[in-house]
Scaffold this motif. Structure first.
Motif, PDB file in Angstrom:
ATOM      1  N   PHE A 189      67.763  -7.220  19.387  1.00  0.00           N
ATOM      2  CA  PHE A 189      67.765  -7.486  20.819  1.00  0.00           C
ATOM      3  C   PHE A 189      69.170  -7.864  21.284  1.00  0.00           C
ATOM      4  CE2 PHE A 189      65.624 -10.095  24.393  1.00  0.00           C
ATOM      5  CZ  PHE A 189      65.432  -8.958  25.154  1.00  0.00           C
ATOM      6  N   MET A 190      69.577  -7.371  22.448  1.00  0.00           N
ATOM      7  CA  MET A 190      70.801  -7.819  23.129  1.00  0.00           C
ATOM      8  C   MET A 190      70.385  -8.293  24.512  1.00  0.00           C
ATOM      9  SD  MET A 190      74.500  -5.949  23.728  1.00  0.00           S
ATOM     10  CE  MET A 190      73.979  -4.788  24.999  1.00  0.00           C
ATOM     11  N   HIS A 191      70.810  -9.504  24.883  1.00  0.00           N
ATOM     12  CA  HIS A 191      70.280 -10.093  26.114  1.00  0.00           C
ATOM     13  C   HIS A 191      71.218 -11.162  26.652  1.00  0.00           C
ATOM     14  CE1 HIS A 191      69.058 -13.939  24.146  1.00  0.00           C
ATOM     15  NE2 HIS A 191      68.969 -13.152  23.086  1.00  0.00           N
ATOM     16  N   CYS A 192      70.964 -11.545  27.897  1.00  0.00           N
ATOM     17  CA  CYS A 192      71.677 -12.666  28.489  1.00  0.00           C
ATOM     18  C   CYS A 192      71.126 -13.956  27.901  1.00  0.00           C
ATOM     19  CB  CYS A 192      71.505 -12.653  30.013  1.00  0.00           C
ATOM     20  SG  CYS A 192      72.309 -14.051  30.842  1.00  0.00           S
ATOM     21  N   HIS A 193      72.023 -14.885  27.579  1.00  0.00           N
ATOM     22  CA  HIS A 193      71.617 -16.139  26.941  1.00  0.00           C
ATOM     23  C   HIS A 193      71.290 -17.233  27.950  1.00  0.00           C
ATOM     24  CE1 HIS A 193      70.925 -18.054  23.152  1.00  0.00           C
ATOM     25  NE2 HIS A 193      71.642 -17.169  22.487  1.00  0.00           N
TER      26      HIS A 193
ATOM     27  N   THR B 128      78.254 -13.651  20.761  1.00  0.00           N
ATOM     28  CA  THR B 128      77.982 -13.905  22.170  1.00  0.00           C
ATOM     29  C   THR B 128      79.289 -13.819  22.936  1.00  0.00           C
ATOM     30  OG1 THR B 128      76.204 -15.434  21.550  1.00  0.00           O
ATOM     31  CG2 THR B 128      76.961 -15.510  23.834  1.00  0.00           C
ATOM     32  N   ILE B 129      79.274 -13.138  24.079  1.00  0.00           N
ATOM     33  CA  ILE B 129      80.471 -13.015  24.897  1.00  0.00           C
ATOM     34  C   ILE B 129      80.115 -13.361  26.335  1.00  0.00           C
ATOM     35  CG2 ILE B 129      80.047 -10.520  25.141  1.00  0.00           C
ATOM     36  CD1 ILE B 129      83.497 -12.240  25.224  1.00  0.00           C
TER      37      ILE B 129
ATOM     38  N   LEU C 250      72.814  -8.813  44.399  1.00  0.00           N
ATOM     39  CA  LEU C 250      72.046 -10.019  44.727  1.00  0.00           C
ATOM     40  C   LEU C 250      72.853 -11.299  44.529  1.00  0.00           C
ATOM     41  CD1 LEU C 250      68.412  -9.324  43.474  1.00  0.00           C
ATOM     42  CD2 LEU C 250      69.360  -9.025  45.754  1.00  0.00           C
ATOM     43  N   ALA C 251      73.544 -11.436  43.399  1.00  0.00           N
ATOM     44  CA  ALA C 251      74.335 -12.643  43.143  1.00  0.00           C
ATOM     45  C   ALA C 251      75.338 -12.342  42.045  1.00  0.00           C
ATOM     46  CB  ALA C 251      73.439 -13.805  42.742  1.00  0.00           C
ATOM     47  N   SER C 252      76.405 -13.127  42.023  1.00  0.00           N
ATOM     48  CA  SER C 252      77.415 -13.005  40.971  1.00  0.00           C
ATOM     49  C   SER C 252      77.283 -14.190  40.028  1.00  0.00           C
ATOM     50  CB  SER C 252      78.824 -12.962  41.564  1.00  0.00           C
ATOM     51  OG  SER C 252      78.997 -11.829  42.381  1.00  0.00           O
ATOM     52  N   ASP C 253      77.367 -13.918  38.734  1.00  0.00           N
ATOM     53  CA  ASP C 253      77.217 -14.986  37.755  1.00  0.00           C
ATOM     54  C   ASP C 253      77.963 -14.593  36.488  1.00  0.00           C
ATOM     55  OD1 ASP C 253      76.399 -17.336  36.602  1.00  0.00           O
ATOM     56  OD2 ASP C 253      74.256 -17.001  36.929  1.00  0.00           O
ATOM     57  N   SER C 254      78.288 -15.594  35.695  1.00  0.00           N
ATOM     58  CA  SER C 254      78.850 -15.333  34.374  1.00  0.00           C
ATOM     59  C   SER C 254      77.692 -15.234  33.391  1.00  0.00           C
ATOM     60  CB  SER C 254      79.798 -16.460  33.956  1.00  0.00           C
ATOM     61  OG  SER C 254      80.226 -16.283  32.618  1.00  0.00           O
ATOM     62  N   HIS C 255      77.540 -14.080  32.767  1.00  0.00           N
ATOM     63  CA  HIS C 255      76.409 -13.849  31.869  1.00  0.00           C
ATOM     64  C   HIS C 255      76.874 -13.882  30.415  1.00  0.00           C
ATOM     65  CE1 HIS C 255      73.607 -12.667  35.074  1.00  0.00           C
ATOM     66  NE2 HIS C 255      74.656 -12.067  35.635  1.00  0.00           N
ATOM     67  N   PRO C 256      76.390 -14.837  29.615  1.00  0.00           N
ATOM     68  CA  PRO C 256      76.700 -14.831  28.183  1.00  0.00           C
ATOM     69  C   PRO C 256      75.794 -13.824  27.470  1.00  0.00           C
ATOM     70  CG  PRO C 256      75.376 -16.753  28.734  1.00  0.00           C
ATOM     71  CD  PRO C 256      75.625 -16.026  30.017  1.00  0.00           C
ATOM     72  N   ILE C 257      76.350 -12.701  27.067  1.00  0.00           N
ATOM     73  CA  ILE C 257      75.572 -11.637  26.438  1.00  0.00           C
ATOM     74  C   ILE C 257      75.578 -11.857  24.922  1.00  0.00           C
ATOM     75  CG2 ILE C 257      75.321  -9.171  26.112  1.00  0.00           C
ATOM     76  CD1 ILE C 257      74.792 -10.115  28.972  1.00  0.00           C
ATOM     77  N   HIS C 258      74.376 -11.946  24.359  1.00  0.00           N
ATOM     78  CA  HIS C 258      74.198 -12.261  22.937  1.00  0.00           C
ATOM     79  C   HIS C 258      73.562 -11.074  22.218  1.00  0.00           C
ATOM     80  CE1 HIS C 258      73.289 -14.420  19.283  1.00  0.00           C
ATOM     81  NE2 HIS C 258      71.985 -14.235  19.439  1.00  0.00           N
TER      82      HIS C 258
ATOM     83  N   PRO D 292      63.419 -13.901  30.779  1.00  0.00           N
ATOM     84  CA  PRO D 292      62.099 -13.406  31.226  1.00  0.00           C
ATOM     85  C   PRO D 292      62.174 -12.493  32.444  1.00  0.00           C
ATOM     86  CG  PRO D 292      62.364 -15.718  31.801  1.00  0.00           C
ATOM     87  CD  PRO D 292      63.513 -15.366  30.910  1.00  0.00           C
ATOM     88  N   LEU D 293      63.306 -12.540  33.164  1.00  0.00           N
ATOM     89  CA  LEU D 293      63.478 -11.633  34.300  1.00  0.00           C
ATOM     90  C   LEU D 293      63.794 -10.209  33.853  1.00  0.00           C
ATOM     91  CD1 LEU D 293      65.509 -13.828  36.838  1.00  0.00           C
ATOM     92  CD2 LEU D 293      63.075 -13.246  36.919  1.00  0.00           C
ATOM     93  N   GLY D 294      64.185 -10.030  32.585  1.00  0.00           N
ATOM     94  CA  GLY D 294      64.399  -8.680  32.071  1.00  0.00           C
ATOM     95  C   GLY D 294      65.824  -8.301  31.766  1.00  0.00           C
TER      96      GLY D 294
END
Length: 211
Positions: A172-176, A150-151, A107-115, A182-184
């Motif tokens: 929890f580990m998630h995108c920051h 966070t990376i 769908l799209a490319s993005d830089s995701h800060p995973i925390h 909220p998208l999951g």
């Protein structure tokens, strides 16, 4: 573990009356995280409440594909669909956990800060494209790796992290990025108790406010 993550689509649910067909979502290993509504994960874990979450978060994505190639969006919706679920990965106390975080171009490319909550982790390596273990392991920094919680996994890239699961409970580990949470775009680790009182999850304080 090998965890892919990015945007996706999930079928509309009954609590989305304005939704038609599919809704924008995000996922880790094709699971779009669904937050519990009646009880917290930690409370369910401590009290042994069943049915709040399952312990079947996958160690790997269900399908191997060209993760960072934007042309994956031109082959139909099969790679764009994800399932909803409240899934955790159970870890033995004090186990060593190594995770490949692989960004995707779905769908799209993005830089995701995973925390990651509850732990600091070591950043062993980062790179672009699809992760190749044979090539990447030669670049592992095992002597003085960065310590982070966070990376920022780059657009079209990957990162390898490692941590000790020495903190019992649900973490929890998630995108920051606020819009992705909220998208999951998240998952949780359930870390078992250790052998001593100091390595055992304590009960909630008597004055803990309840929702």
């Amino acid at each position: 573990m090998f965890i892919t993550f990015g945007l996706s689509l999930t079928p509309c649910s009954s609590d989305q009356p304005q939704c038609q067909g599919f809704a924008l979502s995000a996922n880790m290993n094709n699971v779009s995280f669904r937050f519990p509504t009646n009880i917290s994960l930690l409370e369910a874990h401590f009290n042994g409440v069943e049915g709040v979450y399952t312990r079947d978060f996958p160690d790997r994505p269900p399908l191997v594909f060209d993760y960072t190639n934007p042309n994956v969006n031109a082959v139909g919706t099969s790679l764009q669909l994800s399932e909803k679920g409240t899934k955790v990965k159970r870890l033995r106390f004090n186990s060593t956990v190594e995770i490949v975080l692989q960004n995707t171009a779905v769908l799209a490319s993005d830089s995701h800060p995973i925390h990651l909550h509850g732990f600091n982790f070591y950043v062993l390596a980062q790179g672009f494209g699809n992760y190749n273990h044979t090539e990447a392991v030669e670049k592992f920094n095992l002597w003085n790796p960065q310590v982070r919680n966070t990376i920022a996994v780059p657009v079209g890239g990957w990162a390898v992290i490692r941590f000790w699961a020495d903190n019992p409970g649900i973490w929890f580990m998630h995108c920051h990025l606020d819009v992705h949470l909220p998208l999951g775009l998240g998952m949780a680790f359930e870390v078992e108790n250790g052998p001593t009182p100091s390595s055992t999850l304590p009960p909630p304080p008597p004055d803990l406010p309840l929702c």
